[in-house]
Scaffold this motif. Structure first.
Motif, PDB file in Angstrom:
ATOM      1  N   GLY A  70       0.786  -1.231   0.000  1.00  0.00           N
ATOM      2  CA  GLY A  70       0.000   0.000   0.000  1.00  0.00           C
ATOM      3  C   GLY A  70       0.813   1.273   0.000  1.00  0.00           C
ATOM      4  O   GLY A  70       0.265   2.366   0.121  1.00  0.00           O
ATOM      5  N   ASP A  71       2.132   1.172  -0.147  1.00  0.00           N
ATOM      6  CA  ASP A  71       2.972   2.373  -0.216  1.00  0.00           C
ATOM      7  C   ASP A  71       2.827   3.045  -1.575  1.00  0.00           C
ATOM      8  O   ASP A  71       2.247   2.492  -2.508  1.00  0.00           O
ATOM      9  N   ASP A  72       3.391   4.253  -1.713  1.00  0.00           N
ATOM     10  CA  ASP A  72       3.271   5.014  -2.957  1.00  0.00           C
ATOM     11  C   ASP A  72       4.218   4.540  -4.054  1.00  0.00           C
ATOM     12  O   ASP A  72       4.085   4.951  -5.211  1.00  0.00           O
ATOM     13  N   CYS A  73       5.185   3.695  -3.722  1.00  0.00           N
ATOM     14  CA  CYS A  73       6.125   3.173  -4.722  1.00  0.00           C
ATOM     15  C   CYS A  73       6.870   1.973  -4.124  1.00  0.00           C
ATOM     16  O   CYS A  73       6.761   1.688  -2.937  1.00  0.00           O
ATOM     17  N   CYS A  74       7.609   1.282  -4.979  1.00  0.00           N
ATOM     18  CA  CYS A  74       8.594   0.295  -4.545  1.00  0.00           C
ATOM     19  C   CYS A  74       9.948   0.952  -4.751  1.00  0.00           C
ATOM     20  O   CYS A  74      10.264   1.363  -5.870  1.00  0.00           O
ATOM     21  N   ASP A  75      10.725   1.103  -3.716  1.00  0.00           N
ATOM     22  CA  ASP A  75      12.044   1.733  -3.836  1.00  0.00           C
ATOM     23  C   ASP A  75      13.119   0.654  -3.709  1.00  0.00           C
ATOM     24  O   ASP A  75      13.678   0.426  -2.663  1.00  0.00           O
ATOM     25  N   CYS A  76      13.383   0.002  -4.811  1.00  0.00           N
ATOM     26  CA  CYS A  76      14.289  -1.147  -4.851  1.00  0.00           C
ATOM     27  C   CYS A  76      15.737  -0.705  -5.028  1.00  0.00           C
ATOM     28  O   CYS A  76      16.039   0.140  -5.856  1.00  0.00           O
ATOM     29  N   ARG A  77      16.613  -1.317  -4.255  1.00  0.00           N
ATOM     30  CA  ARG A  77      18.054  -1.085  -4.378  1.00  0.00           C
ATOM     31  C   ARG A  77      18.716  -2.448  -4.557  1.00  0.00           C
ATOM     32  O   ARG A  77      18.644  -3.301  -3.682  1.00  0.00           O
ATOM     33  N   TYR A  78      19.310  -2.631  -5.706  1.00  0.00           N
ATOM     34  CA  TYR A  78      19.981  -3.887  -6.032  1.00  0.00           C
ATOM     35  C   TYR A  78      21.485  -3.677  -6.057  1.00  0.00           C
ATOM     36  O   TYR A  78      21.960  -2.594  -6.373  1.00  0.00           O
TER      37      TYR A  78
END
Length: 72
Positions: free
Chosen positions: A49-57
Protein backbone atom coordinates in the motif's frame (compact mmCIF):
# COMPACT_ATOMS: atom_id res chain seq x y z
CA UNK A 1 17.77 2.92 -6.71
CA UNK A 2 14.77 2.01 -8.81
CA UNK A 3 11.40 3.57 -7.97
CA UNK A 4 8.45 1.63 -9.33
CA UNK A 5 5.16 3.51 -9.26
CA UNK A 6 2.94 1.10 -11.21
CA UNK A 7 3.02 -2.68 -10.92
CA UNK A 8 1.76 -5.23 -13.43
CA UNK A 9 1.26 -7.82 -10.69
CA UNK A 10 -1.09 -5.46 -8.85
CA UNK A 11 -2.99 -4.67 -12.06
CA UNK A 12 -3.60 -8.37 -12.74
CA UNK A 13 -4.46 -9.09 -9.11
CA UNK A 14 -7.10 -6.34 -9.27
CA UNK A 15 -8.39 -7.58 -12.61
CA UNK A 16 -8.86 -11.15 -11.40
CA UNK A 17 -9.91 -10.40 -7.82
CA UNK A 18 -6.75 -11.91 -6.39
CA UNK A 19 -5.35 -9.12 -4.20
CA UNK A 20 -4.77 -11.75 -1.51
CA UNK A 21 -1.58 -12.84 -3.32
CA UNK A 22 -0.07 -9.47 -2.47
CA UNK A 23 2.28 -8.73 -0.74
CA UNK A 24 3.51 -12.32 -1.07
CA UNK A 25 4.48 -11.67 -4.68
CA UNK A 26 6.62 -8.76 -3.46
CA UNK A 27 8.55 -11.04 -1.09
CA UNK A 28 9.89 -13.04 -4.06
CA UNK A 29 12.44 -10.23 -4.68
CA UNK A 30 14.09 -11.09 -1.37
CA UNK A 31 14.10 -14.82 -2.04
CA UNK A 32 15.68 -14.45 -5.50
CA UNK A 33 18.33 -11.98 -4.30
CA UNK A 34 19.17 -14.13 -1.26
CA UNK A 35 19.78 -17.30 -3.27
CA UNK A 36 21.64 -15.47 -6.06
CA UNK A 37 23.83 -13.82 -3.41
CA UNK A 38 22.95 -10.30 -4.60
CA UNK A 39 22.35 -7.27 -2.47
CA UNK A 40 18.74 -6.08 -2.28
CA UNK A 41 16.98 -3.60 -0.03
CA UNK A 42 13.59 -1.91 -0.12
CA UNK A 43 11.76 0.33 2.37
CA UNK A 44 8.49 0.79 0.45
CA UNK A 45 6.35 -1.63 -1.53
CA UNK A 46 3.25 -1.02 -3.64
CA UNK A 47 1.91 -4.40 -2.54
CA UNK A 48 1.85 -3.16 1.05
CA UNK A 49 0.00 0.00 0.00
CA UNK A 50 2.97 2.37 -0.22
CA UNK A 51 3.27 5.01 -2.96
CA UNK A 52 6.12 3.17 -4.72
CA UNK A 53 8.59 0.29 -4.54
CA UNK A 54 12.04 1.73 -3.84
CA UNK A 55 14.29 -1.15 -4.85
CA UNK A 56 18.05 -1.08 -4.38
CA UNK A 57 19.98 -3.89 -6.03
CA UNK A 58 23.69 -4.70 -5.84
CA UNK A 59 25.57 -7.28 -7.88
CA UNK A 60 27.45 -8.33 -4.76
CA UNK A 61 26.17 -8.14 -1.24
CA UNK A 62 23.80 -9.55 1.29
CA UNK A 63 20.06 -9.82 1.27
CA UNK A 64 17.85 -10.95 4.13
CA UNK A 65 15.46 -13.76 3.31
CA UNK A 66 12.50 -11.62 4.44
CA UNK A 67 11.47 -7.95 4.12
CA UNK A 68 13.15 -5.44 6.38
CA UNK A 69 11.70 -3.83 9.49
CA UNK A 70 10.45 -0.78 7.56
CA UNK A 71 7.82 -2.87 5.79
CA UNK A 72 4.54 -4.06 7.25
Amino acid sequence: MIKIRKCGFIAYADRFGAKGILPGICAVDYIVAYYMKNGFHRTKTLGYGDDCCDCRYALNGDCPLKPGKGQK
